[in-house]
Design a protein around this motif. Structure first.
Motif, PDB file in Angstrom:
ATOM      1  N   ARG A  57       0.811  -1.216   0.000  1.00 40.46           N
ATOM      2  CA  ARG A  57       0.000   0.000   0.000  1.00 40.46           C
ATOM      3  C   ARG A  57       0.847   1.270   0.000  1.00 40.46           C
ATOM      4  NH1 ARG A  57      -5.400  -0.313   3.407  1.00 40.46           N
ATOM      5  NH2 ARG A  57      -6.546  -1.435   1.824  1.00 40.46           N
ATOM      6  N   PHE A  58       2.100   1.174   0.369  1.00 44.30           N
ATOM      7  CA  PHE A  58       2.970   2.338   0.340  1.00 44.30           C
ATOM      8  C   PHE A  58       4.393   1.870   0.157  1.00 44.30           C
ATOM      9  CE2 PHE A  58       2.776   1.015   4.721  1.00 44.30           C
ATOM     10  CZ  PHE A  58       4.079   1.121   5.169  1.00 44.30           C
ATOM     11  N   THR A  59       5.266   2.793  -0.207  1.00 45.10           N
ATOM     12  CA  THR A  59       6.672   2.453  -0.371  1.00 45.10           C
ATOM     13  C   THR A  59       7.508   3.369   0.508  1.00 45.10           C
ATOM     14  OG1 THR A  59       6.864   3.952  -2.242  1.00 45.10           O
ATOM     15  CG2 THR A  59       6.389   1.647  -2.742  1.00 45.10           C
ATOM     16  N   LEU A  60       8.585   2.848   1.003  1.00 42.16           N
ATOM     17  CA  LEU A  60       9.513   3.626   1.808  1.00 42.16           C
ATOM     18  C   LEU A  60      10.474   4.347   0.889  1.00 42.16           C
ATOM     19  CD1 LEU A  60      10.320   0.997   4.587  1.00 42.16           C
ATOM     20  CD2 LEU A  60       8.802   2.968   4.746  1.00 42.16           C
ATOM     21  N   PRO A  61      10.935   5.537   1.301  1.00 42.59           N
ATOM     22  CA  PRO A  61      11.897   6.243   0.456  1.00 42.59           C
ATOM     23  C   PRO A  61      13.203   5.458   0.379  1.00 42.59           C
ATOM     24  CG  PRO A  61      11.629   7.354   2.558  1.00 42.59           C
ATOM     25  CD  PRO A  61      10.613   6.257   2.512  1.00 42.59           C
ATOM     26  N   ASP A  62      13.927   5.683  -0.702  1.00 45.74           N
ATOM     27  CA  ASP A  62      15.197   4.970  -0.843  1.00 45.74           C
ATOM     28  C   ASP A  62      16.216   5.499   0.166  1.00 45.74           C
ATOM     29  OD1 ASP A  62      16.022   7.385  -1.824  1.00 45.74           O
ATOM     30  OD2 ASP A  62      16.299   6.715  -3.871  1.00 45.74           O
ATOM     31  N   GLU A  63      17.337   4.845   0.242  1.00 48.64           N
ATOM     32  CA  GLU A  63      18.366   5.183   1.228  1.00 48.64           C
ATOM     33  C   GLU A  63      18.928   6.575   1.012  1.00 48.64           C
ATOM     34  OE1 GLU A  63      21.390   2.251   1.280  1.00 48.64           O
ATOM     35  OE2 GLU A  63      19.977   0.603   1.465  1.00 48.64           O
ATOM     36  N   HIS A  64      18.832   7.114  -0.185  1.00 53.47           N
ATOM     37  CA  HIS A  64      19.460   8.389  -0.507  1.00 53.47           C
ATOM     38  C   HIS A  64      18.478   9.559  -0.459  1.00 53.47           C
ATOM     39  CE1 HIS A  64      22.911   6.005  -1.523  1.00 53.47           C
ATOM     40  NE2 HIS A  64      22.174   5.291  -2.349  1.00 53.47           N
ATOM     41  N   ALA A  65      17.391   9.391   0.245  1.00 60.30           N
ATOM     42  CA  ALA A  65      16.421  10.476   0.378  1.00 60.30           C
ATOM     43  C   ALA A  65      17.040  11.600   1.214  1.00 60.30           C
ATOM     44  CB  ALA A  65      15.156   9.960   1.056  1.00 60.30           C
ATOM     45  N   PRO A  66      16.660  12.827   0.970  1.00 63.95           N
ATOM     46  CA  PRO A  66      17.235  13.936   1.738  1.00 63.95           C
ATOM     47  C   PRO A  66      16.883  13.801   3.228  1.00 63.95           C
ATOM     48  CG  PRO A  66      15.396  14.697   0.399  1.00 63.95           C
ATOM     49  CD  PRO A  66      15.660  13.274   0.013  1.00 63.95           C
ATOM     50  N   PRO A  67      17.767  14.241   4.108  1.00 63.41           N
ATOM     51  CA  PRO A  67      17.488  14.130   5.544  1.00 63.41           C
ATOM     52  C   PRO A  67      16.352  15.060   5.950  1.00 63.41           C
ATOM     53  CG  PRO A  67      19.469  15.405   5.170  1.00 63.41           C
ATOM     54  CD  PRO A  67      19.040  14.866   3.830  1.00 63.41           C
ATOM     55  N   LEU A  68      15.722  14.731   7.057  1.00 65.25           N
ATOM     56  CA  LEU A  68      14.666  15.595   7.581  1.00 65.25           C
ATOM     57  C   LEU A  68      15.275  16.902   8.067  1.00 65.25           C
ATOM     58  CD1 LEU A  68      12.541  13.049   9.643  1.00 65.25           C
ATOM     59  CD2 LEU A  68      11.939  14.115   7.475  1.00 65.25           C
ATOM     60  N   PRO A  69      14.552  18.004   7.941  1.00 60.46           N
ATOM     61  CA  PRO A  69      15.051  19.280   8.434  1.00 60.46           C
ATOM     62  C   PRO A  69      15.339  19.212   9.936  1.00 60.46           C
ATOM     63  CG  PRO A  69      13.147  19.600   7.026  1.00 60.46           C
ATOM     64  CD  PRO A  69      13.281  18.132   7.256  1.00 60.46           C
ATOM     65  N   GLY A  70      16.291  20.050  10.390  1.00 60.24           N
ATOM     66  CA  GLY A  70      16.758  19.986  11.770  1.00 60.24           C
ATOM     67  C   GLY A  70      15.830  20.572  12.802  1.00 60.24           C
ATOM     68  N   THR A  71      15.040  21.584  12.439  1.00 65.55           N
ATOM     69  CA  THR A  71      14.172  22.225  13.423  1.00 65.55           C
ATOM     70  C   THR A  71      12.723  22.117  12.971  1.00 65.55           C
ATOM     71  OG1 THR A  71      14.216  24.402  12.378  1.00 65.55           O
ATOM     72  CG2 THR A  71      15.992  23.911  13.951  1.00 65.55           C
ATOM     73  N   PRO A  72      11.801  22.249  13.910  1.00 63.66           N
ATOM     74  CA  PRO A  72      10.386  22.212  13.513  1.00 63.66           C
ATOM     75  C   PRO A  72      10.029  23.294  12.496  1.00 63.66           C
ATOM     76  CG  PRO A  72      10.591  21.924  15.882  1.00 63.66           C
ATOM     77  CD  PRO A  72      11.954  22.256  15.367  1.00 63.66           C
ATOM     78  N   ASP A  73      10.602  24.495  12.644  1.00 63.09           N
ATOM     79  CA  ASP A  73      10.319  25.567  11.680  1.00 63.09           C
ATOM     80  C   ASP A  73      10.818  25.195  10.291  1.00 63.09           C
ATOM     81  OD1 ASP A  73       9.047  27.177  13.538  1.00 63.09           O
ATOM     82  OD2 ASP A  73      10.910  28.199  14.115  1.00 63.09           O
ATOM     83  N   ASP A  74      12.017  24.616  10.218  1.00 63.91           N
ATOM     84  CA  ASP A  74      12.552  24.174   8.925  1.00 63.91           C
ATOM     85  C   ASP A  74      11.674  23.085   8.317  1.00 63.91           C
ATOM     86  OD1 ASP A  74      14.652  25.942   9.218  1.00 63.91           O
ATOM     87  OD2 ASP A  74      16.074  24.407   9.920  1.00 63.91           O
ATOM     88  N   PHE A  75      11.160  22.210   9.160  1.00 62.94           N
ATOM     89  CA  PHE A  75      10.294  21.133   8.702  1.00 62.94           C
ATOM     90  C   PHE A  75       9.017  21.709   8.092  1.00 62.94           C
ATOM     91  CE2 PHE A  75       6.988  17.902   9.474  1.00 62.94           C
ATOM     92  CZ  PHE A  75       7.540  16.841   8.763  1.00 62.94           C
ATOM     93  N   ILE A  76       8.403  22.669   8.788  1.00 63.26           N
ATOM     94  CA  ILE A  76       7.183  23.293   8.284  1.00 63.26           C
ATOM     95  C   ILE A  76       7.465  24.009   6.972  1.00 63.26           C
ATOM     96  CG2 ILE A  76       5.464  25.091   8.751  1.00 63.26           C
ATOM     97  CD1 ILE A  76       5.646  24.214  11.727  1.00 63.26           C
ATOM     98  N   ASP A  77       8.584  24.714   6.917  1.00 62.57           N
ATOM     99  CA  ASP A  77       8.949  25.399   5.677  1.00 62.57           C
ATOM    100  C   ASP A  77       9.116  24.412   4.525  1.00 62.57           C
ATOM    101  OD1 ASP A  77       8.890  27.847   6.943  1.00 62.57           O
ATOM    102  OD2 ASP A  77      11.077  27.971   7.218  1.00 62.57           O
ATOM    103  N   ALA A  78       9.738  23.274   4.799  1.00 58.65           N
ATOM    104  CA  ALA A  78       9.950  22.259   3.752  1.00 58.65           C
ATOM    105  C   ALA A  78       8.612  21.701   3.271  1.00 58.65           C
ATOM    106  CB  ALA A  78      10.838  21.142   4.282  1.00 58.65           C
ATOM    107  N   ILE A  79       7.690  21.486   4.182  1.00 56.92           N
ATOM    108  CA  ILE A  79       6.377  20.956   3.805  1.00 56.92           C
ATOM    109  C   ILE A  79       5.619  21.972   2.959  1.00 56.92           C
ATOM    110  CG2 ILE A  79       4.107  20.309   4.701  1.00 56.92           C
ATOM    111  CD1 ILE A  79       5.514  19.001   7.036  1.00 56.92           C
ATOM    112  N   GLN A  80       5.736  23.235   3.337  1.00 59.87           N
ATOM    113  CA  GLN A  80       5.005  24.283   2.629  1.00 59.87           C
ATOM    114  C   GLN A  80       5.739  24.758   1.380  1.00 59.87           C
ATOM    115  OE1 GLN A  80       4.310  27.191   5.714  1.00 59.87           O
ATOM    116  NE2 GLN A  80       2.553  26.064   6.523  1.00 59.87           N
ATOM    117  N   GLY A  81       6.928  24.213   1.117  1.00 61.06           N
ATOM    118  CA  GLY A  81       7.654  24.523  -0.102  1.00 61.06           C
ATOM    119  C   GLY A  81       8.373  25.863  -0.082  1.00 61.06           C
ATOM    120  N   ARG A  82       8.762  26.322   1.068  1.00 63.35           N
ATOM    121  CA  ARG A  82       9.474  27.613   1.171  1.00 63.35           C
ATOM    122  C   ARG A  82      10.958  27.402   1.050  1.00 63.35           C
ATOM    123  NH1 ARG A  82       6.535  30.014   6.420  1.00 63.35           N
ATOM    124  NH2 ARG A  82       4.455  29.560   5.774  1.00 63.35           N
TER     125      ARG A  82
END
Length: 82
Positions: A57-82
């Motif tokens: 039903r879903f696939t996991l990202p490959d090993e070379h996927a970009p790392p998650l942003p370091g802070t919650p604000d960076d994470f929100i910005d990444a989700i919103q495409g900023r």
């Protein structure tokens, strides 16, 4: 309907008390007149889990996927495409 019995009475008539609970009643067992236990019917047994239910039903990202942003604000910005 709730009925209270002392421990000795409850031991002597456990089958009758279980029938009362199965019929929709509630039984309280007391020690020296102080309620300590309540007999109530149990609900349905929980459903058993099935392993592999989400397979395919879903696939996991490959090993070379970009790392998650370091802070919650960076994470929100990444989700919103900023």
């Amino acid at each position: 309907m709730q009925t209270q019995f002392n421990i000795h009475e409850a031991k002597s008539s456990l089958s009758r008390l279980i029938e009362q609970v199965e019929a929709g009643g509630e039984v309280v067992i007391a020690r020296a007149g102080k309620p300590v236990v309540r007999l109530v019917p149990i609900g349905e047994a929980p459903r058993r889990r099935v392993l592999g239910l989400l397979k395919g039903r879903f696939t996991l990202p490959d090993e070379h996927a970009p790392p998650l942003p370091g802070t919650p604000d960076d994470f929100i910005d990444a989700i919103q495409g900023r």
